[in-house]
Structure formats: structure tokens, C-alpha cells
Design a protein around this motif. Structure first.
Motif, PDB file in Angstrom:
ATOM      1  N   THR A 143       0.864  -1.186   0.000  1.00 56.54           N
ATOM      2  CA  THR A 143       0.000   0.000   0.000  1.00 56.54           C
ATOM      3  C   THR A 143       0.892   1.224   0.000  1.00 56.54           C
ATOM      4  O   THR A 143       2.108   1.122   0.179  1.00 56.54           O
ATOM      5  CB  THR A 143      -0.919   0.055   1.245  1.00 56.54           C
ATOM      6  OG1 THR A 143      -0.129   0.426   2.391  1.00 56.54           O
ATOM      7  CG2 THR A 143      -1.610  -1.276   1.488  1.00 56.54           C
ATOM      8  N   ASP A 144       0.298   2.386  -0.152  1.00 57.76           N
ATOM      9  CA  ASP A 144       1.103   3.612  -0.133  1.00 57.76           C
ATOM     10  C   ASP A 144       1.446   4.066   1.287  1.00 57.76           C
ATOM     11  O   ASP A 144       2.057   5.105   1.471  1.00 57.76           O
ATOM     12  CB  ASP A 144       0.420   4.735  -0.916  1.00 57.76           C
ATOM     13  CG  ASP A 144      -0.872   5.212  -0.291  1.00 57.76           C
ATOM     14  OD1 ASP A 144      -1.224   4.792   0.828  1.00 57.76           O
ATOM     15  OD2 ASP A 144      -1.555   6.028  -0.949  1.00 57.76           O
ATOM     16  N   GLY A 148       3.051   0.816  -2.899  1.00 58.54           N
ATOM     17  CA  GLY A 148       1.624   0.811  -3.188  1.00 58.54           C
ATOM     18  C   GLY A 148       1.265   1.201  -4.601  1.00 58.54           C
ATOM     19  O   GLY A 148       0.102   1.112  -4.992  1.00 58.54           O
ATOM     20  N   LEU A 149       2.243   1.607  -5.388  1.00 57.55           N
ATOM     21  CA  LEU A 149       1.974   2.070  -6.754  1.00 57.55           C
ATOM     22  C   LEU A 149       2.871   1.381  -7.779  1.00 57.55           C
ATOM     23  O   LEU A 149       3.430   2.013  -8.667  1.00 57.55           O
ATOM     24  CB  LEU A 149       2.111   3.589  -6.842  1.00 57.55           C
ATOM     25  CG  LEU A 149       1.081   4.378  -6.049  1.00 57.55           C
ATOM     26  CD1 LEU A 149       1.382   5.875  -6.099  1.00 57.55           C
ATOM     27  CD2 LEU A 149      -0.327   4.100  -6.564  1.00 57.55           C
ATOM     28  N   HIS A 201      -2.635  -2.045  -5.303  1.00 56.69           N
ATOM     29  CA  HIS A 201      -2.499  -1.812  -6.744  1.00 56.69           C
ATOM     30  C   HIS A 201      -2.685  -3.131  -7.495  1.00 56.69           C
ATOM     31  O   HIS A 201      -2.059  -4.146  -7.163  1.00 56.69           O
ATOM     32  CB  HIS A 201      -1.125  -1.227  -7.052  1.00 56.69           C
ATOM     33  CG  HIS A 201      -1.049  -0.512  -8.353  1.00 56.69           C
ATOM     34  ND1 HIS A 201      -1.112  -1.166  -9.559  1.00 56.69           N
ATOM     35  CD2 HIS A 201      -0.931   0.800  -8.636  1.00 56.69           C
ATOM     36  CE1 HIS A 201      -1.021  -0.291 -10.526  1.00 56.69           C
ATOM     37  NE2 HIS A 201      -0.921   0.922  -9.994  1.00 56.69           N
ATOM     38  N   ILE A 247       7.013   4.070  -6.074  1.00 57.00           N
ATOM     39  CA  ILE A 247       6.846   4.183  -4.634  1.00 57.00           C
ATOM     40  C   ILE A 247       5.961   3.037  -4.139  1.00 57.00           C
ATOM     41  O   ILE A 247       5.284   2.366  -4.917  1.00 57.00           O
ATOM     42  CB  ILE A 247       6.260   5.562  -4.226  1.00 57.00           C
ATOM     43  CG1 ILE A 247       4.860   5.761  -4.793  1.00 57.00           C
ATOM     44  CG2 ILE A 247       7.191   6.679  -4.659  1.00 57.00           C
ATOM     45  CD1 ILE A 247       4.184   7.025  -4.287  1.00 57.00           C
TER      46      ILE A 247
END
Length: 177
Positions: free
Chosen positions: A27-28, A151-152, A44, A149
């Protein structure tokens, strides 16, 4: 595409397990709570597909998280990841259990982390990865850093790297062509 030393390439070729942190990696890192205290996480889709593809090549995936979340359990169940350890702020014990269950040595493992809770395991594994936006101390101890980064798409990068170095990516791709 991926810059690795000859020593790092040799290690990645022998990896049998990818261990992931959750918050800040899958996750972010943001935590969402509703007015009733229910927690929500955003994953994601490409990271999830990368996990599925990597598992198809014979590399196992595990998760060790310092927090507990039903959404993590559900997401990992949907991806077929059975080795899910939640609520383990001291991640060493969970990592030792995973190694024993799979009969692996630490050098056969990659770990992706973002914060200092990840360092005890990152310092043991053969290939320690930090997401691009990881804490500076984690970046200092990583063997490799993702472009994305947490989460992405960072997890997908690691999955793709492992498959490319191990020579399994072309076969996975061919099944879609």
C-alpha cells in the motif's frame, strides 16, 4: 532495464521466496479509518498480478506485517498467498518460521520493505529491496531500490526483476501473446 552487480544477479537467480511488508510496500502507507474504526487499504492491481505471475514461476510469496488487517488477509487469499503473518512488529520470529516451513536459507529470500521495522529481516536476506520512498535508513541497507513508490507498482517491479533475471518472464509473457 535493471542495474544489478554480478553478485546481485547470482543471488536473484537463486531466489525461492519473496517476502513483502504491507503498509508502505503493498500500500502507499496511508491508513484509512471510517467513523466506526474500520480500516481500509488500497492495493495496486499490477502488484497483485505480479505476485500471481511470480508464484506461477515457482517463487513463493509471503507477507509479514506489523499491523493486523482483515483487508490484507482477504487480498492475500485472493492472490493465493498462504504465508501471511500479521501483527508481528518483531518480524524476525515470523521470518524464522517461514524459513523453517519452506526449508530455505536466508540467502534464498528477497524482502521488500520501507521502514525501520523491516531492517531486522532485510539485513538477513540475500536480496534486500527498498521501495523508492522508503525511510533513509532502509534505503541505506537495501541492495536495490524500486523506481515506483510503495503501493503504486513497486512490488510489480520486484516480481518482474526476479522473473527476468531467472529467465521466466518471457514464458509468462508468451502465455498472454
Amino acid at each position: 532495464m535493471f542495474e544489478l552487480s554480478s553478485e546481485q544477479l547470482a543471488i536473484v537467480r537463486e531466489l525461492k521466496l519473496l517476502v513483502l511488508d504491507v503498509d508502505g510496500v503493498l500500500t502507499d502507507g496511508r491508513l484509512f479509518f471510517d467513523d466506526n474504526g474500520r480500516e481500509y487499504k488500497c492495493f495496486h492491481a499490477r502488484d497483485g498480478h505480479g505476485i500471481k505471475l511470480l508464484r506461477q514461476t515457482g517463487v513463493e510469496v509471503a507477507v509479514i506485517s506489523g499491523r493486523k488487517s482483515n483487508s490484507v488477509a482477504l487480498r492475500m487469499q485472493g492472490l493465493g498467498v498462504e504465508l501471511v503473518y500479521q501483527g508481528h512488529e518483531n518480524k524476525r520470529a515470523a521470518f524464522a518460521d517461514i524459513l523453517q516451513r519452506l526449508n530455505l536459507q536466508p540467502r534464498q529470500v528477497a524482502y521488500v520493505g520501507d521502514d525501520i521495522l523491516d531492517l531486522p529481516v532485510m539485513r538477513q536476506v540475500g536480496f534486500a529491496v527498498a521501495v523508492r520512498d522508503a525511510n533513509f535508513a532502509v534505503l541505506e541497507h537495501a541492495h536495490w531500490r524500486t523506481e515506483a513508490i510503495g503501493g503504486l507498482g513497486a512490488v510489480r517491479e520486484v516480481c518482474d526483476l526476479i522473473m527476468q533475471v531467472q529467465g521466466t518472464f518471457a514464458g509468462v509473457l508468451q502465455s498472454y501473446l
